[in-house]
Every structure is written in C-alpha cells, then in structure tokens.
Design a protein around this motif. Structure first.
Motif, PDB file in Angstrom:
ATOM      1  N   GLN A   1     -45.861  -3.908   1.280  1.00 29.56           N
ATOM      2  CA  GLN A   1     -45.388  -5.284   1.266  1.00 29.56           C
ATOM      3  C   GLN A   1     -44.006  -5.414   0.631  1.00 29.56           C
ATOM      4  O   GLN A   1     -43.159  -6.169   1.112  1.00 29.56           O
ATOM      5  N   THR A   2     -43.757  -4.678  -0.435  1.00 29.61           N
ATOM      6  CA  THR A   2     -42.447  -4.752  -1.084  1.00 29.61           C
ATOM      7  C   THR A   2     -41.344  -4.300  -0.139  1.00 29.61           C
ATOM      8  O   THR A   2     -40.298  -4.949  -0.022  1.00 29.61           O
ATOM      9  N   VAL A   3     -41.576  -3.200   0.573  1.00 30.44           N
ATOM     10  CA  VAL A   3     -40.585  -2.672   1.515  1.00 30.44           C
ATOM     11  C   VAL A   3     -40.429  -3.614   2.704  1.00 30.44           C
ATOM     12  O   VAL A   3     -39.303  -3.939   3.113  1.00 30.44           O
ATOM     13  N   LEU A   4     -41.539  -4.075   3.254  1.00 30.45           N
ATOM     14  CA  LEU A   4     -41.483  -4.948   4.427  1.00 30.45           C
ATOM     15  C   LEU A   4     -40.747  -6.253   4.116  1.00 30.45           C
ATOM     16  O   LEU A   4     -39.955  -6.742   4.933  1.00 30.45           O
ATOM     17  N   LYS A   5     -40.990  -6.811   2.947  1.00 27.92           N
ATOM     18  CA  LYS A   5     -40.294  -8.054   2.573  1.00 27.92           C
ATOM     19  C   LYS A   5     -38.807  -7.812   2.351  1.00 27.92           C
ATOM     20  O   LYS A   5     -37.979  -8.677   2.661  1.00 27.92           O
ATOM     21  N   ALA A   6     -38.467  -6.638   1.823  1.00 27.52           N
ATOM     22  CA  ALA A   6     -37.054  -6.299   1.655  1.00 27.52           C
ATOM     23  C   ALA A   6     -36.361  -6.168   3.005  1.00 27.52           C
ATOM     24  O   ALA A   6     -35.210  -6.603   3.185  1.00 27.52           O
ATOM     25  N   VAL A   7     -37.067  -5.582   3.976  1.00 26.87           N
ATOM     26  CA  VAL A   7     -36.518  -5.469   5.332  1.00 26.87           C
ATOM     27  C   VAL A   7     -36.380  -6.849   5.971  1.00 26.87           C
ATOM     28  O   VAL A   7     -35.367  -7.159   6.615  1.00 26.87           O
ATOM     29  N   ASP A   8     -37.398  -7.698   5.795  1.00 27.73           N
ATOM     30  CA  ASP A   8     -37.319  -9.076   6.312  1.00 27.73           C
ATOM     31  C   ASP A   8     -36.083  -9.795   5.780  1.00 27.73           C
ATOM     32  O   ASP A   8     -35.351 -10.461   6.525  1.00 27.73           O
ATOM     33  N   LYS A   9     -35.850  -9.654   4.495  1.00 30.18           N
ATOM     34  CA  LYS A   9     -34.715 -10.321   3.859  1.00 30.18           C
ATOM     35  C   LYS A   9     -33.393  -9.785   4.396  1.00 30.18           C
ATOM     36  O   LYS A   9     -32.462 -10.548   4.684  1.00 30.18           O
ATOM     37  N   ALA A  10     -33.313  -8.466   4.565  1.00 27.55           N
ATOM     38  CA  ALA A  10     -32.082  -7.850   5.041  1.00 27.55           C
ATOM     39  C   ALA A  10     -31.784  -8.199   6.495  1.00 27.55           C
ATOM     40  O   ALA A  10     -30.616  -8.275   6.899  1.00 27.55           O
ATOM     41  N   LEU A  11     -32.827  -8.421   7.296  1.00 25.86           N
ATOM     42  CA  LEU A  11     -32.649  -8.726   8.723  1.00 25.86           C
ATOM     43  C   LEU A  11     -32.617 -10.225   9.021  1.00 25.86           C
ATOM     44  O   LEU A  11     -32.465 -10.622  10.173  1.00 25.86           O
ATOM     45  N   THR A  12     -32.745 -11.049   7.996  1.00 24.94           N
ATOM     46  CA  THR A  12     -32.727 -12.502   8.203  1.00 24.94           C
ATOM     47  C   THR A  12     -31.338 -12.955   8.633  1.00 24.94           C
ATOM     48  O   THR A  12     -30.324 -12.569   8.034  1.00 24.94           O
ATOM     49  N   ASN A  13     -31.305 -13.764   9.680  1.00 28.52           N
ATOM     50  CA  ASN A  13     -30.044 -14.321  10.180  1.00 28.52           C
ATOM     51  C   ASN A  13     -29.630 -15.491   9.291  1.00 28.52           C
ATOM     52  O   ASN A  13     -30.316 -16.511   9.216  1.00 28.52           O
ATOM     53  N   GLU A  14     -28.518 -15.334   8.598  1.00 30.45           N
ATOM     54  CA  GLU A  14     -28.087 -16.365   7.658  1.00 30.45           C
ATOM     55  C   GLU A  14     -27.716 -17.677   8.352  1.00 30.45           C
ATOM     56  O   GLU A  14     -27.859 -18.750   7.771  1.00 30.45           O
ATOM     57  N   LYS A  15     -27.257 -17.595   9.591  1.00 29.35           N
ATOM     58  CA  LYS A  15     -26.859 -18.809  10.309  1.00 29.35           C
ATOM     59  C   LYS A  15     -28.061 -19.598  10.820  1.00 29.35           C
ATOM     60  O   LYS A  15     -28.150 -20.804  10.654  1.00 29.35           O
ATOM     61  N   THR A  16     -29.012 -18.869  11.447  1.00 29.71           N
ATOM     62  CA  THR A  16     -30.165 -19.563  12.039  1.00 29.71           C
ATOM     63  C   THR A  16     -31.364 -19.604  11.102  1.00 29.71           C
ATOM     64  O   THR A  16     -32.280 -20.391  11.302  1.00 29.71           O
ATOM     65  N   GLY A  17     -31.359 -18.723  10.101  1.00 28.13           N
ATOM     66  CA  GLY A  17     -32.503 -18.658   9.189  1.00 28.13           C
ATOM     67  C   GLY A  17     -33.671 -17.870   9.740  1.00 28.13           C
ATOM     68  O   GLY A  17     -34.723 -17.778   9.096  1.00 28.13           O
ATOM     69  N   TYR A  18     -33.481 -17.274  10.932  1.00 25.51           N
ATOM     70  CA  TYR A  18     -34.586 -16.519  11.548  1.00 25.51           C
ATOM     71  C   TYR A  18     -34.858 -15.245  10.766  1.00 25.51           C
ATOM     72  O   TYR A  18     -33.949 -14.489  10.418  1.00 25.51           O
ATOM     73  N   SER A  19     -36.131 -14.999  10.495  1.00 21.13           N
ATOM     74  CA  SER A  19     -36.567 -13.762   9.844  1.00 21.13           C
ATOM     75  C   SER A  19     -37.618 -13.104  10.717  1.00 21.13           C
ATOM     76  O   SER A  19     -38.494 -13.786  11.257  1.00 21.13           O
TER      77      SER A  19
END
Length: 801
Positions: free
Chosen positions: A532-550
């Motif tokens: 979960q720690t790794v997956l959430k870190a990946v989610d955060k890194a891949l989140t689109n700052e403009k659209t907010g999509y994760s």
C-alpha cells in the motif's frame, strides 16, 4: 455430551471451515495436462565430439619441497592466483611448497585450505589466504564435453576427454582410474568445474565441495555459438526493476525485482524460502536474467548475475532433476502485441533502433505495416517512479485486431495455495469501480463494452497493472494458461516427487485492445509488490496536476470474499495499528502481539460476559437435569421450565456463542491483513525457524513428502494446540465448584479437546504471523479467564482455587 456442547462444536467447526476456505479462496485447482503444440523449441547445448587436448595448453605446475627444490612432491594446476595440488596418501603436504610452471618460473606458496580425504585437491596461494576462483554451473540439458586432468602421485599428469551429463562423467573408452580435476571450456579457456573420484566413479561439482564453494564465483554457462533460436536479450535496470527485453515481439521476457539490501534501500522486496532453495539446489535458475544480455553502450554480451532478484513473471526454466528445460513462448511475454488473425505476430523478430540507459526502442517492418515500440522508465522530478515502466506503440498501416499482453505472474503461495487474482477498474454511473474478474477455466474470459482504466493481474503479493494512458477501445481479455504450458519455478523443487506439480499451478494472462489508429498508444505498466505504501506513492507520482486524475493503483489491493463487506474495514483498522506499532518497535512479530493485546482489551467486556454466562450455565446444569427427570414424559414442559429457570437466574444458553460471532469480523480482518500485508512477506522473527511471517514456520525439513506434513515441520500450530489444552486445564482448575455438574465439566473438556485438534490441523499451513496472533490471544485469554473466575468466586463466596 449434551446438545449444547455438540452445538458449540458444530458452530465452531462450521465457522472455521468458512474462514479457512475464505482465507484460501481463489486457490488454483489442478488441471489436466495440456501439450503446448506451438513454440516447443528446446534449449540444448551444441554437441561436440570429445577430443583430448595437449597437456602443454593447460596451466600445469610442478610442486617441490620448499626446502629442497630437487624433491618433487607432484603435479597440479594453477588458476588465477590459486594452485591446486592433490595430497599423496603416504606423505602429508607441507604448509609451504615451491611451485614451478612450464616456463620455470618459481613461486613460494602457502597452504590456504585443507579438505578432508584425498579426492579433493588442496588450495595454495602466495600468502596462504583463500582466493577467489571462477567457475560455472554445469548444464544439464545434454552431453557436455569436459577434460579430466588425472594426477597419479609423482607421475606426469594425463588428459582424458569425457562427457558430462546429469552429475555423471561418461568416457568413450575405459574410465579413468586416478583422481582428476574436471575442466570445461568457457570463452576459449579451460576452467575447473569439479573433481572425479575413481573409487566410486562419482563427480563432485565445485559448488558441492566445501573448500571450494565459498571461494568460487559461479557463472551461468552459455555457449560461444549464437542462440539456435536467434533470440537476443536487452536489459534496462534501476533500483526497482531489472527489465529484460527480447527481440522476439519487441517485448518483455523477464521482470526481476531486486532484493532490499545495504546497497539498495529503495527496494521493498525481501527474499523468502523459495528464493534460497532455488539458489542453493537449482542454481541455473538463480541467474538474472536467465540468458546473457546486452546493455546500453556496449556490444559485449553480459553474464547473468547469480541471485539478488525475485522473478515477477514466469520465465525460462533450466533443467531441474531430470525435467526438460522449458522456454517461455513469446506470446506469454509482457507488453507483447498479439493478434487473433496473425498467430505468429508475437514471435516476429524486431530490430533494436535505439538503446539508451533508461530507454529502448524496437521496430518491426512488415509488408502491410510498421510497428514501433518504445519502452522507458517513468520519472517524476528526475526520480524513477517505483516499479513503473511505460511503452509507446505506434502502428503505421494495418492496426486492426491488435492486443497488448500483461505477462503471466509467478506463483506466490499463501497457506500452501496459489492466490491468482484479476481485477479491473472502470467508470460506472459516474463512479470509479473496481471489479473482480472470475478466473477463466480452460478458456479465455472476454469482457465487452467496458473501457477499463486499468487491469490488474496479481498473485497475491505481486502483480502487473496495465494502464492505458491514451484513448482505447472497449474490451478486455483474460486467458487461462495451463501450468504445463508455462510452468512456475516451484515445479523445479523436488520434481521427482511432484511436490509442486506444474498442472496444479496454472497462470493467467490479460490483454487490452489497441485502438486502430496511426496515433501513438501509450500504456503504463506497474510491475511490482502490492504494498500500500508503494502503490500510494505511485498514485501520487502519476496524478495529473491539471485534471486531478489519479490511477488509484492502490485499489488493486482490495478485499474480496464471502465476508469482505464486513472484514474490509476491520482489516484496514488493523493495518493502521500494525504500521503504527512498527514505527517504534521495528518488529512485525512484536506488532502482531501488540495488536492482539489491543484487541483483547477492546473485547474484554465481551469475553468476560461470555465466560460469566458459560459459568452460570454450568452451575445451572444440575437444576436442568432435575427438570428433565421430573417432566421426562412432557418435553414441552421441560422446555418451558428450563427457559423459566434461565430467566430467573439471568442465564442465556446462546450467550456463549454471541460474543464469538461478534468477534468474527476481527478474526477475519486479521486473516485479510495477513493475506494482503506485503510488509509481512519475508519478515523474519526468529532466523532459522520463523523466517517469513506470511508463510508457515519451518523448524526442519526433509526431502520426501509425507501426507499432510509435506516436507516441512511447522512447530507453531502444535504450540497453539498445547496452549489450547492448557486453557482447558485452567478452565477445569478454576471451575472446582460444588454447584457445577461434574458431567457438564467433562463434556466441556471433551468439546475443548475436539476444538484443539481441529485448530491444530487447520492452522498447520497457516502463516506464522497468524499462529503468533492466535497463540498470543490464547495466552491472554487464559489470563483473562483466570482473573474473571477469581472475581466470580469472590462474588459467590465459593472457593475456586
């Protein structure tokens, strides 16, 4: 035994049966053997006719007494800085010798090792310290040419050609009658691979010789000739992944995850028992990659590294105990393009058009199209996003009917069973939903009309999440892959006894369609641990700052099963506690004990009420018996009088069961936690005994499988059984009350003994972490039971102790 005792046993048995099956849900079922009719190319080594080589071409050395150069001791061989010399049976070797090579160069050498017996040579070096030798593991696939350098005391050595095959030396003529060092050719020179004992005609590999195994660097043998299949491999590597690409399909043949170490603190993967067994007993399969490979900036083939990685997807297998080598078909590679109309597309040979440190590009030119595939590690702020690879696919020309593959995950055993799982995330009624796909059996499963955000193909602790980041078309596929078509590495272990028969462990591959277009299609592949720690870190890194999509890859690790709607919140609560305790204890086993204490404190009122109610029922047992005798001919009157008695005394016959039912969500939550907590995988408690909290403890093991026990003895379940028996003794000891019917106490003891046997057998293959939890809970239960009994005794003024 009265009806109430029978009811309790029945209730517990049914509940634990469901819990047991729930914990082992989605286990792989055995399937019938299926022959893989396509791409059955065997990995064999080129056969040579053995020819004797000249003694002068070998590094033969003469040894003399260091005090007298005229006193010849015998002959030996020199490799790098090491001198190998056999000891004569009559004369022990001195600590210092004088070595003279064929050019009359003299070297004073000192003894560095003293092996037992006369069939293994001594090692001498200049300073008497153990050196580093270089060798390789002998191939098992077919006959392999070797040269035996025979040493017979002070006589001149003799070179005899022979064949090596399956741990045996075969001679064309008469067998050698003297001790010999066995040499094999590696990259144009001969190096030692073992020793020959003429007394029993046995071969002792360097890896099995105590004096040599620890000082030898072993490589994987690869022939100097090009691969018969024409397949080449290329590696991109960072702290999280070793990704091995093949020119067949321009795809990923291997994904190997490095173990956490002092030099690689970024990784979260720890070695487990299977990794150690493969490395020690089946060393050819402990090389990463399995084949020689190219790296960016070099045209020289690189040798595979031994150990240090965990294979995420199934890959080639080298021989294990007589089994035929297996080559994974390219259609089962990851990120390959396949087509129902063009069956051989997956094994088309691509050309490497660009190869850099973190990027590789392949291209396939066909009469009707050109396919360009670019692979690269994904970065965020110039840092690699953990376990994440991306591919851009551009098809110029015919792009209809193409699918991209996920690869087939390796097997992870949870309580002795595989736990494959396929999920997909999509938008339903304006909400993102994660659904579990029913695993296909002997066929493919197709989901139409859905454009998934991603599809997850996991084995429980690791998985592959394929995420289309460009526009796609609806549909997804999952295919059943027989274990004989793509066997797991576990099938190598004790193969002669079928300890892990390949047909019992099928795999699954998922596919997503490529949108027919000349535009570039982009896919992100998460290939790593479901932590979960790794997956959430990946989610955060891949989140689109403009659209907010994760991408919300963390949702791939969700809870499913009969009781998931109840257990999921409890499992998440326990996970929070687990991480909190670990923040200051740094011991996962201690965290489990602390969680047990917390749960016992939370459930103390409930358990206390349950024990009091059971005690009241025991005290009322004689009165109930009298009612039964008085109204023996009127069953309805018996029921009425009994219920009236319970009402007057404030007792409830089902009060003992109710607390157990209320506690079940916590128990199942604990099951879910241990089933999904990646942190416990490989976490050691007592080295040599409890090396993996997510697997059963192993006190000792043996080679031949025994019914129920397998090849390992797990001690914790028997400690649990002993604790439960002790609890029964404490129950009897604290219940020495004249008002309690002795027959009722006897029935309680019988039911308790039955439950002890049931739990011991049930927990035998459960993770050691769960056994530690239950043992801790039982111990605390004994303490609570004793304290509650003392309070009841004081209240009733009855001496119990």
């Amino acid at each position: 035994m009265n009806k109430r005792s029978l009811l309790l046993i029945f209730f517990f048995t049914i509940v634990m049966f469901f819990v047991h099956n729930y914990f082992l849900s989605d286990s792989s079922s055995a399937t019938k053997h299926e022959n893989n009719t396509e791409e059955t190319t065997e990995k064999v080594f080129k056969k040579h006719t053995p020819q004797s080589i000249s003694l002068s071409s070998l590094p033969v050395v003469m040894f003399f007494d260091s005090d007298s150069e005229s006193d010849l001791i015998g002959y030996g061989l020199k490799f790098d800085e090491s001198f190998l010399v056999y000891q004569n049976e009559e004369t022990p070797l001195k600590d210092s010798l004088l070595a003279k090579n064929q050019n009359d160069q003299k070297t004073l050498i000192k003894k560095a090792s003293s092996p037992k017996g006369f069939n293994v040579p001594f090692i001498y070096t200049k300073d008497g310290t153990l050196p580093r030798l270089t060798s390789f593991f002998m191939p098992e696939a077919s006959k392999f040419p070797v040269q035996l350098v025979e040493f017979d005391n002070q006589n001149m050595p003799k070179v005899t050609p022979a064949f090596y095959e399956n741990q045996h030396i075969h001679f064309e003529g008469n067998a050698s009658m003297t001790r010999a060092v066995v040499l094999a050719k590696y990259q144009s020179k001969y190096i030692p691979v073992g020793f020959y004992n003429p007394s029993d005609s046995t071969f002792l590999a360097l890896s099995q010789a105590p004096s040599f195994s620890d000082v030898t660097t072993f490589m994987s043998y690869k022939s100097d000739t090009p691969s018969v299949t024409g397949e080449s491999f290329y590696v991109l590597e960072n702290d999280y992944q070793q990704v091995v690409f093949s020119n067949f399909g321009g795809s990923v043949a291997e994904i190997n995850l490095p173990f956490k170490s002092k030099t690689n603190i970024a990784s979260v993967v720890l070695p487990i028992g299977f990794d150690k067994i493969i490395k020690e007993r089946y060393p050819l399969n402990a090389f990463f990659p399995i084949q020689p490979y190219f790296v960016a900036g070099s045209t020289q083939l690189q040798d595979p590294k031994r150990g240090g990685f965990h294979p995420l997807i199934r890959r080639d297998l080298e021989n294990g105990e007589g089994k035929t080598s297996f080559i994974t078909p390219p259609r089962l590679y990851a990120l390959n393009l396949v087509s129902n109309e063009e069956q051989d597309l997956a094994k088309k040979v691509y050309k490497v058009t660009k190869f850099e440190k973190d990027l590789i590009q392949f291209q396939l030119v066909q009469p009707h199209r050109r396919i360009t595939k670019t692979f690269y590690f994904v970065k965020n702020n110039d840092k690699h996003i953990p376990y994440t690879l991306r591919t851009d696919i551009k098809v110029d020309g015919d792009s209809k009917g193409l699918y991209i593959t996920s690869g087939v995950p390796e097997v992870e055993l949870i309580s002795g069973s595989a736990s494959p799982d396929i999920k997909y995330r999509y938008n339903r009624n304006q909400k993102n939903v994660v659904e579990k796909l029913k695993l296909p059996k002997n066929s493919s499963s197709v989901v139409k009309g859905i454009s998934p955000d991603w599809i997850s193909n996991s084995n429980g602790f690791f998985g592959l999440i394929l995420d289309p980041t460009s526009e796609t078309i609806p549909g997804l596929e999952a295919e059943y892959i027989s274990g004989t078509q793509d066997p797991t590495r576990l099938s190598l272990i004790d193969a002669k006894n079928d300890l892990y028969p390949p047909e019992k462990y099928p795999g699954y591959i998922t596919r997503l369609p490529i949108k027919p277009s000349s535009k570039t299609s982009t896919f992100t592949l998460y290939a790593g641990p479901y932590d979960q720690t790794v997956l959430k870190a990946v989610d955060k890194a891949l989140t689109n700052e403009k659209t907010g999509y994760s991408p919300m890859f963390s949702k791939a690790q969700s809870f499913h099963g009969w009781f998931s709607f109840i257990s999921e919140p409890f499992a998440k609560f326990l996970m929070i506690l687990l991480n909190f305790f670990y923040s200051f204890t740094k011991s996962w086993a201690l965290c489990i004990v602390l969680i047990t204490i917390v749960l016992r404190l939370l459930l103390y009122p409930l358990n206390s009420w349950s024990f009091k109610s059971m005690t009241k029922m025991q005290m009322l047992a004689p009165d109930v018996e009298r009612i039964k005798k008085r109204y023996a001919k009127d069953p309805k009157r018996v029921q009425l009088e009994t219920m009236q008695l319970y009402k007057e005394k404030g007792a409830n016959p089902f009060s003992g069961c109710l607390p157990m039912i209320i506690q079940m969500p916590f128990l199942i939550g604990m099951f879910d936690l241990l089933k999904s907590a990646f942190q416990l995988r490989g976490a050691s408690f007592i080295p040599g005994w409890i090396d993996n909290l997510a697997a059963p403890d192993v006190l000792f093991s043996w080679s031949y499988p025994i019914f129920f026990f397998g090849t390992e003895f797990h001690l914790l379940p028997f400690i649990l059984g002993a604790m439960m028996l002790l609890q029964q003794k404490i129950t009897t000891w604290t219940s020495k009350n004249k008002k309690i019917d002795p027959e009722a106490q006897k029935q309680t003891m019988i039911s308790g003994n039955v439950m002890t046997i049931v739990f011991t057998l049930m927990f035998y293959n459960f993770p050691s972490g769960l056994n530690i939890y239950w043992i801790s809970s039982t111990a605390l239960g004994i303490l609570q039971q004793y304290m509650t009994a003392r309070k009841l005794n004081k209240a009733s003024s009855v001496e119990i102790v």
